[in-house]
Design a protein around this motif. Structure first.
Motif, mmCIF file in Angstrom:
data_model
loop_
_atom_site.group_PDB
_atom_site.id
_atom_site.type_symbol
_atom_site.label_atom_id
_atom_site.label_comp_id
_atom_site.label_asym_id
_atom_site.label_seq_id
_atom_site.Cartn_x
_atom_site.Cartn_y
_atom_site.Cartn_z
ATOM 1 N N THR A 278 0.811 -1.215 0.000
ATOM 2 C CA THR A 278 0.000 0.000 0.000
ATOM 3 C C THR A 278 0.846 1.267 0.000
ATOM 4 O OG1 THR A 278 -0.124 -0.329 2.376
ATOM 5 C CG2 THR A 278 -2.042 -0.972 1.093
ATOM 6 N N TRP A 279 2.111 1.124 0.364
ATOM 7 C CA TRP A 279 2.961 2.306 0.472
ATOM 8 C C TRP A 279 3.618 2.683 -0.861
ATOM 9 C CZ3 TRP A 279 3.490 -2.431 2.734
ATOM 10 C CH2 TRP A 279 4.459 -3.259 2.176
ATOM 11 N N ILE B 60 -9.050 -3.211 -3.064
ATOM 12 C CA ILE B 60 -9.587 -2.474 -1.918
ATOM 13 C C ILE B 60 -10.134 -3.455 -0.890
ATOM 14 C CG2 ILE B 60 -11.310 -0.789 -1.194
ATOM 15 C CD1 ILE B 60 -11.262 0.219 -4.144
ATOM 16 N N VAL C 20 -7.491 -5.866 0.972
ATOM 17 C CA VAL C 20 -6.575 -5.297 1.963
ATOM 18 C C VAL C 20 -7.324 -4.659 3.130
ATOM 19 C CG1 VAL C 20 -4.749 -3.588 2.316
ATOM 20 C CG2 VAL C 20 -4.786 -4.936 0.235
ATOM 21 N N TYR C 21 -8.419 -3.958 2.817
ATOM 22 C CA TYR C 21 -9.122 -3.234 3.876
ATOM 23 C C TYR C 21 -10.344 -3.991 4.386
ATOM 24 C CZ TYR C 21 -6.046 0.503 2.435
ATOM 25 O OH TYR C 21 -4.922 1.232 2.142
ATOM 26 N N HIS D 285 -8.652 -8.998 4.940
ATOM 27 C CA HIS D 285 -7.585 -9.221 5.909
ATOM 28 C C HIS D 285 -8.005 -8.891 7.334
ATOM 29 C CE1 HIS D 285 -3.608 -10.511 4.262
ATOM 30 N NE2 HIS D 285 -4.332 -10.442 3.167
ATOM 31 N N LEU D 286 -9.083 -8.112 7.486
ATOM 32 C CA LEU D 286 -9.551 -7.784 8.830
ATOM 33 C C LEU D 286 -10.698 -8.678 9.263
ATOM 34 C CD1 LEU D 286 -9.575 -3.906 8.434
ATOM 35 C CD2 LEU D 286 -7.783 -5.350 9.372
ATOM 36 N N GLU E 193 -14.772 2.026 -0.182
ATOM 37 C CA GLU E 193 -14.294 3.122 -1.023
ATOM 38 C C GLU E 193 -15.148 4.379 -0.829
ATOM 39 O OE1 GLU E 193 -11.616 3.455 -2.494
ATOM 40 O OE2 GLU E 193 -11.901 5.137 -3.863
ATOM 41 N N ARG F 84 -14.291 6.040 2.358
ATOM 42 C CA ARG F 84 -13.049 6.801 2.274
ATOM 43 C C ARG F 84 -13.277 8.144 1.594
ATOM 44 N NH1 ARG F 84 -8.629 7.785 -1.486
ATOM 45 N NH2 ARG F 84 -9.988 7.073 -3.152
ATOM 46 N N ARG G 139 -14.992 10.612 3.827
ATOM 47 C CA ARG G 139 -14.100 11.189 4.837
ATOM 48 C C ARG G 139 -13.157 12.211 4.229
ATOM 49 N NH1 ARG G 139 -14.900 6.106 7.109
ATOM 50 N NH2 ARG G 139 -13.245 5.046 5.974
ATOM 51 N N LYS G 140 -12.823 12.025 2.957
ATOM 52 C CA LYS G 140 -11.936 12.999 2.312
ATOM 53 C C LYS G 140 -12.709 14.170 1.730
ATOM 54 C CE LYS G 140 -7.957 11.843 0.926
ATOM 55 N NZ LYS G 140 -6.769 11.478 0.178
ATOM 56 N N ARG H 278 -12.133 4.845 -6.786
ATOM 57 C CA ARG H 278 -11.310 3.770 -7.358
ATOM 58 C C ARG H 278 -12.133 2.599 -7.869
ATOM 59 N NH1 ARG H 278 -6.605 4.388 -2.795
ATOM 60 N NH2 ARG H 278 -5.832 6.359 -3.598
ATOM 61 N N VAL I 267 -5.501 -12.116 13.616
ATOM 62 C CA VAL I 267 -5.469 -13.208 12.640
ATOM 63 C C VAL I 267 -4.184 -13.986 12.858
ATOM 64 C CG1 VAL I 267 -5.396 -13.844 10.207
ATOM 65 C CG2 VAL I 267 -6.771 -11.909 10.938
ATOM 66 N N MET J 27 0.926 -11.765 8.717
ATOM 67 C CA MET J 27 1.730 -10.553 8.487
ATOM 68 C C MET J 27 1.572 -10.096 7.046
ATOM 69 S SD MET J 27 5.247 -11.135 10.514
ATOM 70 C CE MET J 27 5.255 -11.480 12.277
ATOM 71 N N ASP K 62 2.151 -7.499 5.527
ATOM 72 C CA ASP K 62 3.096 -6.562 4.913
ATOM 73 C C ASP K 62 4.324 -7.260 4.345
ATOM 74 O OD1 ASP K 62 3.948 -7.273 7.475
ATOM 75 O OD2 ASP K 62 5.196 -5.490 7.669
ATOM 76 N N VAL L 129 -0.304 -2.786 7.689
ATOM 77 C CA VAL L 129 -0.418 -2.259 6.331
ATOM 78 C C VAL L 129 -1.399 -1.090 6.251
ATOM 79 C CG1 VAL L 129 0.262 -4.364 5.157
ATOM 80 C CG2 VAL L 129 -2.130 -4.007 5.716
ATOM 81 N N LEU M 198 2.620 7.000 4.221
ATOM 82 C CA LEU M 198 2.808 6.118 3.075
ATOM 83 C C LEU M 198 1.489 5.792 2.384
ATOM 84 C CD1 LEU M 198 5.364 3.670 4.695
ATOM 85 C CD2 LEU M 198 5.833 5.665 3.290
ATOM 86 N N SER N 267 -7.439 7.739 5.226
ATOM 87 C CA SER N 267 -8.896 7.862 5.288
ATOM 88 C C SER N 267 -9.615 6.556 4.924
ATOM 89 C CB SER N 267 -9.402 9.032 4.439
ATOM 90 O OG SER N 267 -8.637 9.195 3.286
#
Ligand code: FES
Lengths: 397, 105
Positions: free
Chosen positions: A149-150, A172, A175-176, A179-180, A216, A219, A222-223, A233, A290, A319, A321, B49, B67, B71
């Protein structure tokens, strides 16, 4: 320098390069070579997977730049295979992007002659190859890259790869979301007990798209950005898929578009079949860590080599990342009985899959579950509609 | 020059965590979370992440380079209150962060 060379020339690296090269030739030569490619994908991979044994080495120790070169080669190959296939779909003297003319003048390789000889069954077989290659390599690398993501380059490349199978929004949700929420009812991508792959694929696909939409739009809200803009996206992801469809249109008109979507969606089904086997029947209390035990792990050598260590799923989920070459084998994690390439075919035959996996799920209940998960197991068993689970009393023992 | 291009410090930054009053050094280009974990500090975290929000920390002073887009993860109130994600933040200057859940044992 010697260290550098010896890190490049490993059995794994050589095998992958040879494979990449042979697919490059098969997919470019087209025609009857599609049959050969399909044979390799469908039978040779699975056979090798069965006899290839396990790879229980931890962390290849490969330098990151080398492993990244491997990973970033894949997108070029994926686009080339798609382009060439689209080209062969065209008729007569049509020459998409001038590729045919260029190759003919510079190498003497005559794609026009091949096209004139190509039969419909060959093209259908080629489409099957393209779908499985996009799903097996394109989305695997797409998955790997969108976890970074970075890095903007990684995310964009990864999304273009996932768009091959019509779902860039996987980047999207996975990862968001996944994974949770892994292992909880909130996760569309965890296969439930008793659920067949045929029920799972549509439920998971649409569930993930809906979930991605919520993540999405949340997000964007919020922005302070509009949902109906290019910041969304979801839309940019769909646009990527439409861009591929556009290339197929240029190559072969609406027929090309229809064939593109058939290939793309078939690939998506393949990807979801992989999702299906990765967490089948596993439960987890929402909000808890997890752990490696929440995935079916697989250290089968050929599967791991081909799929960029995706089968080392226990470490990946614990993990998220870690880049693929740092994933360890976790020999004590719950194990899949065969490699991914075999398990996918097993999953297609639900009675066989149940026979193989249900004892393992029950074993998971006994050996891996923690007491807080017992009520979830009871509930999952009750909903499974399957005698194997309903009569199971493992958590109570 | 590089610090201009990449917007991050070229020398190590000191990060102080309140109310526990722990300080540690973050090497250039490393995130707050990974540096803390490397130094055996039990920084609250989970996904690493930027997707779970467990490592959220209130930025009291200093600047960070982020990075990823936080949001996805933090609420409006959190963002306005100046929260950042430790796993996605590279210090540009020395930092003071508030992390109530981080305790010295
Ligand atoms: S550890 Fe999950 S957001 Fe930082």
């Amino acid at each position: 320098m010697r260290a550098f060379l010896s890190s490049m020339v490993t059995p794994r690296a050589l095998a992958l390069s040879a494979l990449a090269l042979s697919f490059f030739f098969m997919m470019t030569l087209g025609g009857p070579f599609y049959y050969l490619a399909a044979f390799v994908i469908t039978s040779v991979f699975s056979l090798l997977d069965m006899v290839g044994g396990q790879d229980n080495s931890d962390n290849d120790g490969k330098p990151w730049y080398y492993a990244n070169i491997q990973a970033y080669q894949i997108p070029f190959a994926m686009l080339w295979f798609g382009l060439i296939y689209a080209w062969y779909l065209g008729t007569g003297m049509s020459d998409l992007f001038g590729v045919g003319g260029f190759l003919k003048t510079h190498t003497g390789f005559d794609m026009f002659a091949i096209r004139a000889r190509t039969t419909a069954p060959e093209l259908i077989t080629g489409g099957y190859c393209l779908a499985t290659i996009w799903a097996g390599f394109g989305t695997t690398i797409g998955h790997e890259l969108t976890h970074r993501t970075w890095s903007k380059v990684a995310i964009i490349t990864g999304r273009w790869m996932l768009a091959l199978t019509s779902d860039a929004s996987f980047s999207i949700e996975h990862v968001y979301g996944h994974h949770l929420t892994l292992g909880t009812p909130a996760d569309p991508a965890t296969a439930r007990r008793g659920e067949s792959v045929y029920h799972f694929i549509p439920r998971s696909t649409f569930g993930q798209i809906i979930s991605a939409w919520h993540i999405e739009t949340g997000r964007l809200a919020r922005k302070g950005q509009s949902i109906w803009s290019l910041h969304n996206r979801m839309f940019t992801g769909w646009a990527m898929t439409l861009a591929y469809a556009g290339v197929f249109y240029m190559a072969a008109g609406w027929k090309g578009v229809i064939i593109f979507f058939a290939i793309s969606w078939f690939g998506k089904c393949y990807l979801e079949a992989i999702n299906y086997i990765e967490h089948y029947g596993i439960v987890r209390v929402a909000g808890t860590q997890v752990e490696p035990r929440h995935s079916w792990n697989c250290n089968q050598r050929v599967s791991s080599w081909l799929l960029f260590n995706l089968p080392r799923h226990s470490h990946h989920h614990a993990m998220g990342d870690k880049p693929y070459w740092e994933l360890n084998c976790y020999p004590d994690a719950p194990m899949m009985p065969h490699g991914y390439l075999t398990m996918i075919y097993i999953a297609l035959i639900p009675p066989l899959f149940r026979k193989i996996m249900h004892p393992r799920v029950l074993d998971w209940d006994r050996r891996y579950a923690v007491p807080a998960e017992y009520p979830l197991i009871v509930e999952a068993n009750r909903r499974s509609n399957t005698a194997d689970f309903i009569n199971n009393v493992a958590p109570a023992e | 020059m590089f610090s201009k291009i990449f917007g991050s410090a070229t020398k190590p930054a000191t990060v102080t965590i309140l109310p526990a009053d722990i300080s540690f050094i973050v090497e250039p280009k490393k995130t707050v979370l990974l540096s803390a974990l490397d130094q055996n500090i039990k920084y609250p975290h989970y996904c690493r992440v930027g997707s779970c929000g467990t490592c959220k920390s209130k930025l009291i002073s200093g600047q960070v380079r982020e990075l990823t887009d936080k949001s996805y993860t933090l609420s409006n109130e959190d963002i306005q209150a100046g929260y950042i994600l430790a796993c996605q933040s590279v210090p540009k200057t020395d930092l003071v962060l508030e992390v109530p859940k981080l305790r010295v044992e």
